[in-house]
Design a protein around this motif. Structure first.
Motif, PDB file in Angstrom:
ATOM      1  N   ARG A 153       0.834  -1.204   0.000  1.00  0.00           N
ATOM      2  CA  ARG A 153       0.000   0.000   0.000  1.00  0.00           C
ATOM      3  C   ARG A 153       0.872   1.258   0.000  1.00  0.00           C
ATOM      4  O   ARG A 153       0.567   2.239  -0.698  1.00  0.00           O
ATOM      5  CB  ARG A 153      -0.931  -0.008   1.205  1.00  0.00           C
ATOM      6  N   ALA A 154       1.964   1.250   0.766  1.00  0.00           N
ATOM      7  CA  ALA A 154       2.862   2.404   0.789  1.00  0.00           C
ATOM      8  C   ALA A 154       3.482   2.634  -0.587  1.00  0.00           C
ATOM      9  O   ALA A 154       3.602   3.777  -1.045  1.00  0.00           O
ATOM     10  CB  ALA A 154       3.944   2.204   1.841  1.00  0.00           C
ATOM     11  N   LEU A 155       3.857   1.547  -1.265  1.00  0.00           N
ATOM     12  CA  LEU A 155       4.398   1.677  -2.623  1.00  0.00           C
ATOM     13  C   LEU A 155       3.370   2.286  -3.556  1.00  0.00           C
ATOM     14  O   LEU A 155       3.685   3.171  -4.359  1.00  0.00           O
ATOM     15  CB  LEU A 155       4.821   0.303  -3.130  1.00  0.00           C
ATOM     16  N   ALA A 156       2.129   1.820  -3.460  1.00  0.00           N
ATOM     17  CA  ALA A 156       1.070   2.379  -4.297  1.00  0.00           C
ATOM     18  C   ALA A 156       0.908   3.873  -4.038  1.00  0.00           C
ATOM     19  O   ALA A 156       0.805   4.675  -4.974  1.00  0.00           O
ATOM     20  CB  ALA A 156      -0.245   1.646  -4.028  1.00  0.00           C
ATOM     21  N   ASP A 157       0.918   4.266  -2.775  1.00  0.00           N
ATOM     22  CA  ASP A 157       0.766   5.677  -2.419  1.00  0.00           C
ATOM     23  C   ASP A 157       1.896   6.528  -2.975  1.00  0.00           C
ATOM     24  O   ASP A 157       1.677   7.630  -3.488  1.00  0.00           O
ATOM     25  CB  ASP A 157       0.739   5.829  -0.895  1.00  0.00           C
ATOM     26  N   GLU A 158       3.124   6.034  -2.842  1.00  0.00           N
ATOM     27  CA  GLU A 158       4.299   6.850  -3.122  1.00  0.00           C
ATOM     28  C   GLU A 158       4.727   6.839  -4.586  1.00  0.00           C
ATOM     29  O   GLU A 158       5.475   7.722  -5.019  1.00  0.00           O
ATOM     30  CB  GLU A 158       5.473   6.371  -2.254  1.00  0.00           C
ATOM     31  N   SER A 159       4.250   5.867  -5.350  1.00  0.00           N
ATOM     32  CA  SER A 159       4.787   5.676  -6.695  1.00  0.00           C
ATOM     33  C   SER A 159       4.273   6.678  -7.718  1.00  0.00           C
ATOM     34  O   SER A 159       4.924   6.925  -8.732  1.00  0.00           O
ATOM     35  CB  SER A 159       4.450   4.263  -7.180  1.00  0.00           C
ATOM     36  N   GLY A 160       3.052   7.183  -7.506  1.00  0.00           N
ATOM     37  CA  GLY A 160       2.451   8.065  -8.490  1.00  0.00           C
ATOM     38  C   GLY A 160       1.639   7.343  -9.543  1.00  0.00           C
ATOM     39  O   GLY A 160       0.968   7.991 -10.359  1.00  0.00           O
ATOM     40  N   LEU A 161       1.677   6.012  -9.578  1.00  0.00           N
ATOM     41  CA  LEU A 161       0.880   5.277 -10.556  1.00  0.00           C
ATOM     42  C   LEU A 161      -0.594   5.328 -10.174  1.00  0.00           C
ATOM     43  O   LEU A 161      -0.946   5.571  -9.028  1.00  0.00           O
ATOM     44  CB  LEU A 161       1.351   3.825 -10.650  1.00  0.00           C
ATOM     45  N   SER A 162      -1.449   5.088 -11.167  1.00  0.00           N
ATOM     46  CA  SER A 162      -2.888   5.290 -10.982  1.00  0.00           C
ATOM     47  C   SER A 162      -3.509   4.332  -9.988  1.00  0.00           C
ATOM     48  O   SER A 162      -4.473   4.680  -9.302  1.00  0.00           O
ATOM     49  CB  SER A 162      -3.609   5.123 -12.323  1.00  0.00           C
ATOM     50  N   SER A 163      -2.967   3.102  -9.903  1.00  0.00           N
ATOM     51  CA  SER A 163      -3.699   2.074  -9.174  1.00  0.00           C
ATOM     52  C   SER A 163      -2.806   0.873  -8.904  1.00  0.00           C
ATOM     53  O   SER A 163      -1.743   0.720  -9.509  1.00  0.00           O
ATOM     54  CB  SER A 163      -4.927   1.625  -9.987  1.00  0.00           C
ATOM     55  N   MET A 164      -3.286   0.026  -8.004  1.00  0.00           N
ATOM     56  CA  MET A 164      -2.652  -1.268  -7.741  1.00  0.00           C
ATOM     57  C   MET A 164      -3.742  -2.321  -7.647  1.00  0.00           C
ATOM     58  O   MET A 164      -4.771  -2.098  -7.005  1.00  0.00           O
ATOM     59  CB  MET A 164      -1.825  -1.245  -6.457  1.00  0.00           C
ATOM     60  N   HIS A 165      -3.503  -3.460  -8.285  1.00  0.00           N
ATOM     61  CA  HIS A 165      -4.488  -4.524  -8.354  1.00  0.00           C
ATOM     62  C   HIS A 165      -3.813  -5.837  -7.974  1.00  0.00           C
ATOM     63  O   HIS A 165      -2.751  -6.176  -8.509  1.00  0.00           O
ATOM     64  CB  HIS A 165      -5.062  -4.636  -9.768  1.00  0.00           C
ATOM     65  N   VAL A 166      -4.420  -6.578  -7.064  1.00  0.00           N
ATOM     66  CA  VAL A 166      -3.903  -7.875  -6.628  1.00  0.00           C
ATOM     67  C   VAL A 166      -4.963  -8.904  -6.999  1.00  0.00           C
ATOM     68  O   VAL A 166      -6.039  -8.952  -6.400  1.00  0.00           O
ATOM     69  CB  VAL A 166      -3.614  -7.886  -5.115  1.00  0.00           C
ATOM     70  N   LEU A 167      -4.655  -9.702  -8.014  1.00  0.00           N
ATOM     71  CA  LEU A 167      -5.653 -10.589  -8.583  1.00  0.00           C
ATOM     72  C   LEU A 167      -5.609 -11.980  -7.962  1.00  0.00           C
ATOM     73  O   LEU A 167      -4.555 -12.606  -7.880  1.00  0.00           O
ATOM     74  CB  LEU A 167      -5.435 -10.712 -10.103  1.00  0.00           C
ATOM     75  N   LEU A 168      -6.766 -12.425  -7.513  1.00  0.00           N
ATOM     76  CA  LEU A 168      -7.004 -13.785  -7.031  1.00  0.00           C
ATOM     77  C   LEU A 168      -6.112 -14.191  -5.864  1.00  0.00           C
ATOM     78  O   LEU A 168      -5.564 -15.302  -5.832  1.00  0.00           O
ATOM     79  CB  LEU A 168      -6.840 -14.784  -8.192  1.00  0.00           C
ATOM     80  N   PRO A 169      -5.951 -13.331  -4.866  1.00  0.00           N
ATOM     81  CA  PRO A 169      -5.193 -13.736  -3.673  1.00  0.00           C
ATOM     82  C   PRO A 169      -6.003 -14.706  -2.834  1.00  0.00           C
ATOM     83  O   PRO A 169      -7.212 -14.875  -3.022  1.00  0.00           O
ATOM     84  CB  PRO A 169      -5.002 -12.412  -2.934  1.00  0.00           C
ATOM     85  N   GLY A 170      -5.324 -15.342  -1.869  1.00  0.00           N
ATOM     86  CA  GLY A 170      -6.028 -16.187  -0.929  1.00  0.00           C
ATOM     87  C   GLY A 170      -6.950 -15.368  -0.046  1.00  0.00           C
ATOM     88  O   GLY A 170      -6.779 -14.153   0.097  1.00  0.00           O
ATOM     89  N   PRO A 171      -7.951 -15.995   0.577  1.00  0.00           N
ATOM     90  CA  PRO A 171      -8.938 -15.261   1.391  1.00  0.00           C
ATOM     91  C   PRO A 171      -8.308 -14.428   2.497  1.00  0.00           C
ATOM     92  O   PRO A 171      -8.706 -13.275   2.710  1.00  0.00           O
ATOM     93  CB  PRO A 171      -9.824 -16.371   1.951  1.00  0.00           C
ATOM     94  N   HIS A 172      -7.352 -14.991   3.221  1.00  0.00           N
ATOM     95  CA  HIS A 172      -6.711 -14.246   4.304  1.00  0.00           C
ATOM     96  C   HIS A 172      -5.945 -13.050   3.757  1.00  0.00           C
ATOM     97  O   HIS A 172      -5.971 -11.960   4.345  1.00  0.00           O
ATOM     98  CB  HIS A 172      -5.790 -15.157   5.103  1.00  0.00           C
ATOM     99  N   GLU A 173      -5.268 -13.243   2.632  1.00  0.00           N
ATOM    100  CA  GLU A 173      -4.533 -12.136   2.013  1.00  0.00           C
ATOM    101  C   GLU A 173      -5.483 -11.037   1.567  1.00  0.00           C
ATOM    102  O   GLU A 173      -5.180  -9.841   1.713  1.00  0.00           O
ATOM    103  CB  GLU A 173      -3.735 -12.645   0.824  1.00  0.00           C
ATOM    104  N   ALA A 174      -6.626 -11.415   1.016  1.00  0.00           N
ATOM    105  CA  ALA A 174      -7.607 -10.411   0.602  1.00  0.00           C
ATOM    106  C   ALA A 174      -8.030  -9.554   1.788  1.00  0.00           C
ATOM    107  O   ALA A 174      -8.159  -8.325   1.680  1.00  0.00           O
ATOM    108  CB  ALA A 174      -8.812 -11.092  -0.034  1.00  0.00           C
ATOM    109  N   GLU A 175      -8.229 -10.184   2.943  1.00  0.00           N
ATOM    110  CA  GLU A 175      -8.619  -9.421   4.132  1.00  0.00           C
ATOM    111  C   GLU A 175      -7.492  -8.499   4.591  1.00  0.00           C
ATOM    112  O   GLU A 175      -7.741  -7.361   5.012  1.00  0.00           O
ATOM    113  CB  GLU A 175      -9.034 -10.377   5.252  1.00  0.00           C
ATOM    114  N   LEU A 176      -6.257  -8.968   4.529  1.00  0.00           N
ATOM    115  CA  LEU A 176      -5.120  -8.110   4.874  1.00  0.00           C
ATOM    116  C   LEU A 176      -5.062  -6.886   3.972  1.00  0.00           C
ATOM    117  O   LEU A 176      -4.819  -5.757   4.430  1.00  0.00           O
ATOM    118  CB  LEU A 176      -3.808  -8.887   4.759  1.00  0.00           C
ATOM    119  N   LEU A 177      -5.286  -7.090   2.696  1.00  0.00           N
ATOM    120  CA  LEU A 177      -5.264  -5.975   1.756  1.00  0.00           C
ATOM    121  C   LEU A 177      -6.429  -5.020   2.020  1.00  0.00           C
ATOM    122  O   LEU A 177      -6.272  -3.795   1.939  1.00  0.00           O
ATOM    123  CB  LEU A 177      -5.303  -6.504   0.320  1.00  0.00           C
ATOM    124  N   ALA A 178      -7.594  -5.565   2.349  1.00  0.00           N
ATOM    125  CA  ALA A 178      -8.736  -4.712   2.673  1.00  0.00           C
ATOM    126  C   ALA A 178      -8.441  -3.849   3.892  1.00  0.00           C
ATOM    127  O   ALA A 178      -8.826  -2.678   3.947  1.00  0.00           O
ATOM    128  CB  ALA A 178      -9.978  -5.567   2.906  1.00  0.00           C
TER     129      ALA A 178
END
Length: 378
Positions: A131-156
């Motif tokens: 998330r910090a990389l996404a914030d600092e990079s200047g790119l439009s977005s970050m997408h994490v496709l098809l992670p495991g359920p626990h990982e999805a919750e961490l990202l949320a």
């Protein structure tokens, strides 16, 4: 663990020791060093492809302790979780959607670990770092496709929006053989599958399973011809180069399967699968002749037979395809995680995802009524 984990963007996975990378994963072949390095070394991703590796790795001293397969993407091809409408909306408002960050296995819609880590603390640290990389990079977005359920919750928990999807998987339930599997289906579907297999058998082909040890360079060349032909039929260009398949077979021989159909020792069709201890993954297929029902035979029925014979717990048939239900595959919910820099678009996408999620609930309910297994009771 030291107090400070150092994040680095690694532009080629070969800069990370293969055993160190694989030790962080969940044992799935799709995020293995062998597969990701083969994509890079074969030229299937990298310069000129729109997939630029920038793997996010956390180091504790010199040791990698967490890693995210990560790419700077210049388009949205080869992803299977579609954001074309979001990109179009950005463009219509004069904003740049590309490049974007994408964590995924290129060209491979297989759910599994995306936050590879030695323990839960470093996994959580990796989610925060992403998330910090996404914030600092200047790119439009970050997408994490098809992670495991626990990982999805961490990202949320770190500000990512979750998107639901549906795939179709077959599950091994102790079947003795293919006929035993058919016996679990309702009469109509059982009859249809038998009819399709008879039509496929009428072509008079012999099918052979090969792995990375037994498949030859000629076998892989034939398969790539089939693979490219399938893309050509859909007026598209194949993503994977001819070098990819034999390279992967050499690096991960136990993790690939090639099914070839022959007529009088001449190959006429083939299907490619990945394999690990958890599942057989259907990936690509092609034929040099148009033979009715051969696709179903090679890509589904032979795969199910293989899983039953080798006690493989699951067969994943890839993205999309409601027709897979009538062939014994069942709907399974998936998740993806998305972060957009522009708050206006993030709000709009969040509302869209809420509406889409309600549709997914309805869709899953509808699909559950179409599952072909026999129902007990009145």
């Amino acid at each position: 663990m030291s107090q400070t984990l150092v994040p680095r963007l690694v532009r080629h996975i070969s800069h990370i020791d293969a055993s160190a990378w694989d030790a962080l994963g969940d044992g799935r072949c799709c995020t293995s060093h062998a597969l990701l390095s083969s994509l890079e070394d074969s030229g299937s991703v990298g310069e000129g492809t729109g997939w630029h590796p920038q793997h996010l790795v956390l180091f504790d001293g010199d040791a990698p302790v967490a890693a995210m397969p990560l790419y700077e993407k210049l388009h949205s091809f080869g992803e299977y979780v579609f954001d074309w409408a979001w990109a179009d909306a950005y463009q219509r408002h004069g904003l740049a959607y590309y490049p974007k960050w994408l964590s995924a296995v290129p060209f491979t819609p297989v759910p599994g670990a995306r936050l590879l880590a030695r323990d839960e603390a470093t996994r959580a640290a990796l989610a925060r770092t992403a998330r910090a990389l996404a914030d600092e990079s200047g790119l439009s977005s970050m997408h994490v496709l098809l992670p495991g359920p626990h990982e999805a919750e961490l990202l949320a928990e770190n500000g990512f929006m979750l998107r639901r999807g549906v795939q179709f998987h077959w599950h091994e339930r102790g079947y003795r053989d293919f006929e035993d599997f058919l016996a679990a289906l309702n009469h109509a579907k059982r009859k249809k599958i038998r009819q399709e297999r008879r039509r496929a058998a009428a072509h008079g082909l012999e099918c052979r399973w090969l792995d990375g040890h037994s498949a030859t360079c000629e076998d892989w060349a034939f398969f790539h011809h089939c693979y490219a032909s399938t893309y050509a039929l859909h007026r598209s260009t194949p993503y994977l180069t001819p070098a990819f398949f034999p390279m992967l077979a050499a690096r991960m021989p136990a993790g690939v399967r090639l099914l070839i159909a022959y007529r009088d020792a001449t190959p006429v069709a083939s299907a490619f699968f990945l394999l690990d201890g958890q599942a057989l993954y259907g990936r690509y297929w092609g034929a040099v002749e148009d033979l009715p029902f051969l696709h179903f035979e090679l890509c589904y029925y032979r795969a199910i037979e293989y899983c039953i014979a080798h006690r493989i717990p699951r067969f994943e048939g890839g993205a999309q395809g409601e027709h897979k239900i009538s062939r014994g595959l069942e709907p399974v919910e998936t998740r993806s995680a998305h972060w957009l820099r522009d708050e206006r678009f993030a709000d709009a996408v969040d509302r869209f995802l809420e509406h889409e999620s309600a549709g997914i609930d309805f869709y899953l309910g509808e699909l559950s009524e179409r599952v072909p297994f026999r129902r007990e009771g009145p």
